[in-house]
Design an enzyme around this catalytic site. Sequence first.
Site, PDB file in Angstrom:
ATOM      1  N   SER A 119       1.041  -1.256  -0.108  1.00  0.00           N
ATOM      2  CA  SER A 119       0.163  -0.049   0.069  1.00  0.00           C
ATOM      3  C   SER A 119       0.914   1.376   0.006  1.00  0.00           C
ATOM      4  O   SER A 119       1.448   1.412   1.048  1.00  0.00           O
ATOM      5  CB  SER A 119      -0.923   0.234   1.509  1.00  0.00           C
ATOM      6  OG  SER A 119      -1.676  -1.300   1.371  1.00  0.00           O
ATOM      7  N   LYS A 169      -7.301   1.801  -2.411  1.00  0.00           N
ATOM      8  CA  LYS A 169      -7.094   1.401  -0.983  1.00  0.00           C
ATOM      9  C   LYS A 169      -7.044   2.540  -0.339  1.00  0.00           C
ATOM     10  O   LYS A 169      -7.303   2.524   1.056  1.00  0.00           O
ATOM     11  CB  LYS A 169      -5.532   0.892  -1.162  1.00  0.00           C
ATOM     12  CG  LYS A 169      -4.923   0.632   0.080  1.00  0.00           C
ATOM     13  CD  LYS A 169      -5.235  -0.822   0.946  1.00  0.00           C
ATOM     14  CE  LYS A 169      -4.809  -1.017   2.158  1.00  0.00           C
ATOM     15  NZ  LYS A 169      -5.305  -2.035   3.089  1.00  0.00           N
ATOM     16  N   LYS A 222       0.366   5.375   8.320  1.00  0.00           N
ATOM     17  CA  LYS A 222       1.256   5.372   7.209  1.00  0.00           C
ATOM     18  C   LYS A 222       0.164   5.609   5.990  1.00  0.00           C
ATOM     19  O   LYS A 222       0.220   6.315   5.233  1.00  0.00           O
ATOM     20  CB  LYS A 222       1.948   4.189   6.837  1.00  0.00           C
ATOM     21  CG  LYS A 222       2.923   4.010   5.737  1.00  0.00           C
ATOM     22  CD  LYS A 222       2.134   3.165   4.760  1.00  0.00           C
ATOM     23  CE  LYS A 222       1.852   1.780   4.888  1.00  0.00           C
ATOM     24  NZ  LYS A 222       1.329   1.171   3.995  1.00  0.00           N
TER      25      LYS A 222
END
Length: 294
Positions: free
Chosen positions: A96, A170, A238
């Site tokens: 990701s 995502k 993150k």
Amino acid sequence: MSKIGFIGLGIMGKPMAKNLLKAGKSLVVYDVVSASVDEVVQAGAERAASPAEAAKSADVVVTMLPNSPHVREVVTGKDGILSVVRKGQIVVDMSSIAPLVSRELCGLVEAKGADMIDAPVSGGQEKAEKGTLAIMVGGREEAYNKVKDVLDLMGKSNYVGASGAGQITKLVNQTIVGINIAAVAEGMSLAKKAGADPEKVFNAIRGGLAGSQCLEDKAPRMFEGRYNPGFRINLHIKDLSNVQETGRGLHLSMPLVAQVMEMMQNLAADGRETLDHGALGLFYEKLNGISLKN
Ligand code: NAD
């Protein structure tokens, strides 16, 4: 039979690589942590000494790394994939990372005559082990169709659009999930403080419009104080950082993401960054001087 290079054998990469081996695929693997490589070699893979070595003889090269800088290093760094990539190969980045970095790296790989698709996943370690991940794919559709059988061994893939579209998907997922968990924690805090039993409230509302997979998974965790991951706060930070970077570049206002980011940073400041993101319940407990535990 096609050969697969697999780079990044962490919590997710290791079970994904093992599932490919179980399905009879030939694998050559690399990770900076040699103990992780040992384990997958014992399961039947060949060891590589660098990303280039893992990519050289492979038809498909999968990367499953923490974030943009790691993927950039593995693709463009010394002994990186780019130093050996050739026409006909397909790089599948399942990490990701920031969509703009995906697009940039895809351009560099395509300039060498090969393909690169972004295919981040949702589902966590358990679904990685079961081979039931949700896989969101961006890139050239022809390239996706060529690797679909490999992706099918790790989960269910959905093609979304051009390069970067998988990563954008995502980020949307992480935006909705983060805000949803915070909403669950905030709602349950109201129940508790106002004198209603949060678990009874949960049972009364789960079948209605407030029902969601986040409510189903995270509310019981809050009632039990069960915050073993799951999906860790530091990984969600993150991802939200990539959401904010992407949003800023577009001058998109995302006030709810900013709030959830602050809550997660506060949990990290308290040393709770390795807990499940359901630990947003702990943030609300501290904020309001309550316990959500039953
Ligand atoms: P992890 O930190 O457990 O694994 C990453 C692996 O990459 C490690 O083994 C590390 O040694 C290796 N690595 C780092 N730099 C490297 C380099 N330069 N060369 C070779 N190997 C290198 O992370 P993870 O939980 O497996 O997550 C991987 C990706 O999947 C992340 O982007 C994460 O956000 C995403 N993801 C994770 C989950 C989850 O529940 N853990 C769920 C969905 C998506």
